[in-house]
Write an enzyme that holds these catalytic residues in place. Structure first.
Site, mmCIF file in Angstrom:
data_model
loop_
_atom_site.group_PDB
_atom_site.id
_atom_site.type_symbol
_atom_site.label_atom_id
_atom_site.label_comp_id
_atom_site.label_asym_id
_atom_site.label_seq_id
_atom_site.Cartn_x
_atom_site.Cartn_y
_atom_site.Cartn_z
ATOM 1 N N LYS A 9 0.947 -1.062 -0.051
ATOM 2 C CA LYS A 9 -0.004 0.133 -0.131
ATOM 3 C C LYS A 9 0.891 1.372 0.089
ATOM 4 C CE LYS A 9 -3.956 -2.515 2.449
ATOM 5 N NZ LYS A 9 -4.753 -2.278 3.578
ATOM 6 N N PHE A 57 -15.466 4.955 6.995
ATOM 7 C CA PHE A 57 -14.130 4.819 6.672
ATOM 8 C C PHE A 57 -13.710 4.637 5.300
ATOM 9 C CE2 PHE A 57 -14.561 0.350 7.894
ATOM 10 C CZ PHE A 57 -14.064 -0.231 6.842
ATOM 11 N N ARG A 85 -0.959 -14.803 4.779
ATOM 12 C CA ARG A 85 -1.733 -14.310 5.780
ATOM 13 C C ARG A 85 -0.696 -14.034 6.897
ATOM 14 N NH1 ARG A 85 -6.295 -12.290 4.277
ATOM 15 N NH2 ARG A 85 -7.071 -12.204 6.608
ATOM 16 N N THR A 91 -5.023 -7.365 11.077
ATOM 17 C CA THR A 91 -5.356 -6.159 10.302
ATOM 18 C C THR A 91 -4.678 -4.897 11.063
ATOM 19 O OG1 THR A 91 -7.403 -7.105 9.559
ATOM 20 C CG2 THR A 91 -7.137 -4.734 9.318
ATOM 21 N N ARG A 102 2.713 -6.145 9.718
ATOM 22 C CA ARG A 102 2.151 -5.220 10.371
ATOM 23 C C ARG A 102 2.631 -5.354 11.768
ATOM 24 N NH1 ARG A 102 -3.497 -7.503 7.653
ATOM 25 N NH2 ARG A 102 -3.545 -6.164 5.877
ATOM 26 N N ASN A 112 -1.533 -0.079 6.988
ATOM 27 C CA ASN A 112 -1.055 -1.322 7.492
ATOM 28 C C ASN A 112 -0.183 -2.078 6.296
ATOM 29 O OD1 ASN A 112 -3.139 -2.259 6.071
ATOM 30 N ND2 ASN A 112 -4.322 -3.357 7.590
ATOM 31 N N HIS A 115 -1.797 -5.473 1.421
ATOM 32 C CA HIS A 115 -3.046 -6.092 1.383
ATOM 33 C C HIS A 115 -2.575 -7.376 0.891
ATOM 34 C CE1 HIS A 115 -6.831 -7.679 -0.083
ATOM 35 N NE2 HIS A 115 -6.426 -7.986 -1.019
#
Ligand code: CDP
Ligand code: MG
Length: 154
Positions: A9, A57, A85, A91, A102, A112, A115
């Site tokens: 991101k 949001f 993952r 998250t 993260r 964070n 994705h």
């Protein structure tokens, strides 16, 4: 073999963490089947986060995801969806396990860093959203026989 989508991101780009993040996936033994830099347009952001479009949001999430280009990657491996993952962590950065991307590098719920595809949300559909067939590569990786045992490759 299983494939999964990862997006680095805009906070990953701005915080100079692209190499660090790619390196963690590489060192794990995941194979990069495709990778590029791109901007995410309105249609893609709405499709990608369709479960959140109605949430308050979402406005901030869209602005954030469009604040710079992103890096998109397709990673491949045995049970790659769940492996990726685990490496990304949960998250909310400030609650994610230490040792995860993260948990080690992010504080926020929204910014964070990555994705990662959710097994419940059709990883293949996510890959098709960001990659055409000619952007994905099928090649032999020479470390394969050391990353896995023969029975895992059957
Ligand atoms: O990214 P992950 O699969 O861990 O979480 P998600 O529930 O699928 O949410 C997708 C993304 O939406 C998150 O990574 C956050 O960037 C964002 N989000 C947010 O900004 N605020 C929330 N309350 C939930 C998610
Ligand atoms: Mg998700």
């Amino acid at each position: 073999m299983e494939q999964t989508l990862v997006i680095i991101k805009p906070d990953g780009l701005q915080r100079n963490l692209i190499g660090e993040i790619i390196s963690r996936f590489e060192r794990k033994g995941l194979k990069i089947a495709g990778m590029k830099m791109m901007s995410i347009d309105d249609l893609k952001v709405e499709e990608h986060y369709k479960k959140y479009v109605e949430k308050p949001f979402f406005r901030h999430l869209r602005t954030f995801m469009q604040s710079s280009p992103v890096i998109v990657m397709v990673l491949e491996g045995v049970e790659a969806v769940s492996a990726v993952r685990l490496i990304a962590g949960s998250t909310k950065g400030r609650e994610a396990d230490a040792g995860t991307i993260r948990g080690d590098l992010a504080m926020s719920l929204q910014t964070n860093l990555v994705h990662i595809s959710d097994p419940e949300e059709n990883p293949q559909e996510e890959i098709d959203r960001f990659f055409s067939q000619d952007e994905l590569f099928d090649y032999k990786k020479i470390d394969r026989d050391f990353v896995y045992s023969p029975d895992e490759l059957d």
